[in-house]
Enzyme design. Structure first.
Site, PDB file in Angstrom:
ATOM      1  N   CYS A 129      32.247 -15.304 -44.288  1.00 43.38           N
ATOM      2  CA  CYS A 129      31.127 -16.643 -44.099  1.00 43.38           C
ATOM      3  C   CYS A 129      29.740 -16.208 -44.037  1.00 43.38           C
ATOM      4  O   CYS A 129      29.140 -16.907 -44.974  1.00 43.38           O
ATOM      5  CB  CYS A 129      31.635 -17.101 -42.506  1.00 43.38           C
ATOM      6  SG  CYS A 129      30.832 -18.815 -42.403  1.00 43.38           S
ATOM      7  N   CYS A 130      29.413 -15.152 -43.640  1.00 46.76           N
ATOM      8  CA  CYS A 130      27.984 -14.671 -43.530  1.00 46.76           C
ATOM      9  C   CYS A 130      27.665 -14.341 -45.042  1.00 46.76           C
ATOM     10  O   CYS A 130      26.453 -14.548 -45.575  1.00 46.76           O
ATOM     11  CB  CYS A 130      27.582 -13.527 -42.878  1.00 46.76           C
ATOM     12  SG  CYS A 130      27.603 -13.817 -40.754  1.00 46.76           S
ATOM     13  N   CYS A 212      23.204 -19.002 -36.249  1.00 49.92           N
ATOM     14  CA  CYS A 212      24.290 -20.107 -36.519  1.00 49.92           C
ATOM     15  C   CYS A 212      24.568 -20.913 -35.164  1.00 49.92           C
ATOM     16  O   CYS A 212      25.051 -19.991 -34.231  1.00 49.92           O
ATOM     17  CB  CYS A 212      25.370 -20.054 -37.574  1.00 49.92           C
ATOM     18  SG  CYS A 212      24.765 -19.543 -39.390  1.00 49.92           S
ATOM     19  N   CYS A 215      28.025 -19.199 -33.839  1.00 49.02           N
ATOM     20  CA  CYS A 215      28.086 -17.763 -33.773  1.00 49.02           C
ATOM     21  C   CYS A 215      27.083 -17.562 -32.789  1.00 49.02           C
ATOM     22  O   CYS A 215      26.765 -16.032 -32.598  1.00 49.02           O
ATOM     23  CB  CYS A 215      28.025 -17.018 -34.872  1.00 49.02           C
ATOM     24  SG  CYS A 215      29.354 -17.681 -36.110  1.00 49.02           S
ATOM     25  N   CYS A 240      24.688  -9.348 -39.776  1.00 46.32           N
ATOM     26  CA  CYS A 240      25.410 -10.098 -40.745  1.00 46.32           C
ATOM     27  C   CYS A 240      25.519  -9.694 -42.111  1.00 46.32           C
ATOM     28  O   CYS A 240      25.897 -10.388 -42.940  1.00 46.32           O
ATOM     29  CB  CYS A 240      24.820 -11.380 -40.561  1.00 46.32           C
ATOM     30  SG  CYS A 240      23.133 -11.350 -41.011  1.00 46.32           S
TER      31      CYS A 240
HETATM   32  S1  SF4 Z   1      26.566 -16.589 -38.391  1.00 48.92           S
HETATM   33 FE1  SF4 Z   1      28.602 -17.465 -38.251  1.00 48.92          FE
HETATM   34  S2  SF4 Z   1      28.434 -19.595 -39.010  1.00 48.92           S
HETATM   35 FE2  SF4 Z   1      26.509 -18.397 -39.732  1.00 48.92          FE
HETATM   36  S3  SF4 Z   1      27.112 -17.557 -41.699  1.00 48.92           S
HETATM   37 FE3  SF4 Z   1      27.562 -15.967 -40.245  1.00 48.92          FE
HETATM   38  S4  SF4 Z   1      30.089 -16.351 -39.497  1.00 48.92           S
HETATM   39 FE4  SF4 Z   1      29.041 -18.019 -40.765  1.00 48.92          FE
END
Ligand code: SF4
Length: 252
Positions: A129-130, A212, A215, A240
């Site tokens: 996701c990151c 985010c 998170c 991340c």
């Molecule tokens: S912080 Fe969480 S929502 Fe944002 S990109 Fe990373 S995993 Fe995805």
């Protein structure tokens, strides 16, 4: 009231910085000016809209430094962060600020296959996701650049203890400049307060490190500032990929 709240409270704002802190701030300005002179438009500043990055942003505006900057809007940022972005754009329209977004097709496919909140299920899914929401847009933001500036500080986490002013970022193949590497949190806040520069109101609600919405959570006073990020994972894994935990090579 916690120490941080005490330091951040408007009533504690001084009319001016102490001579020592003013000198440190001027050193920060000099570091940014040197970077601007060395790299021209081939450098960019990654602005996460956290307190440290608001300090650098204010310095760029105050000193009229022509360093481009960018914000990564992941699509999951909390509303106060987006409000702060709007405030920065309104207050300092002279800044060359660009907002980058995730590639829609790739993100759409990932969400369809894994689910909108799949990052809670495993580290691999969190990192994917990151990668989609941050790393790929970061690649576009850094394309064609020779260097980038961050607001990282050594004291932010155990993953950043080795931070240097200037490093070779092997992952991005760019020079990475961390002009706040030797700053303390209270010093950052004193400059923001005395200059009356905007900051994210989430900092007043126990969020020292912003990210985010799903998170990031508030922490108790005195806790590791990064412990509110991806709190379900081990501390060593709470990056991340924008700033890898492994120290990059220090350049002269
Ligand atoms: S912080 Fe969480 S929502 Fe944002 S990109 Fe990373 S995993 Fe995805």
């Amino acid at each position: 009231m916690s120490l941080n709240d005490f330091l951040k409270a408007p009533s504690r704002a001084q009319a001016a910085l102490t001579p020592a802190l003013e000198a440190k701030y001027q050193t920060l300005c000099a570091r940014l000016k040197e970077a601007s002179e060395e790299f021209g438009q081939d450098i960019t500043f990654a602005n996460s809209l956290g307190a440290e990055d608001m300090l650098i942003t204010g310095c760029l505006a105050e000193q009229s430094l022509a360093i481009p900057l960018f914000v990564l809007d992941t699509g999951r940022l909390p509303e106060p962060t987006l409000n702060l972005l709007a405030e920065v754009q309104k207050r300092w329209p002279q800044l060359d600020l660009q907002v980058f977004y995730p590639a829609p097709e790739a993100l759409q496919a990932w969400v369809k296959q894994e689910g909108i909140n799949a990052f809670y299920r495993s580290i691999e899914l969190r990192k994917s996701c990151c990668a989609l929401r941050k790393l790929e847009p970061l690649q576009r933001a850094l394309a064609g650049k020779q260097a980038w500036i961050t607001g990282l500080r050594r004291a932010q986490s155990i993953t950043r203890e080795q931070l240097a002013l200037r490093e070779w970022d092997a992952a991005q193949q760019l020079t990475k400049i961390n002009p706040l590497f030797d700053w303390e949190e209270d010093e950052v806040w004193q400059v923001l307060r005395t200059r009356h520069w905007p900051y994210n109101i989430l900092h007043d609600q126990g969020y020292p490190s912003l990210g985010c919405a799903p998170c990031t959570r508030a922490i108790e006073p005195g806790a590791d500032p990064r412990s509110g990020r991806w709190w379900w994972e081990q501390a060593e894994q709470r990056e991340c990929g924008l700033h890898p935990a492994r120290p990059t090579q220090v350049t002269p």
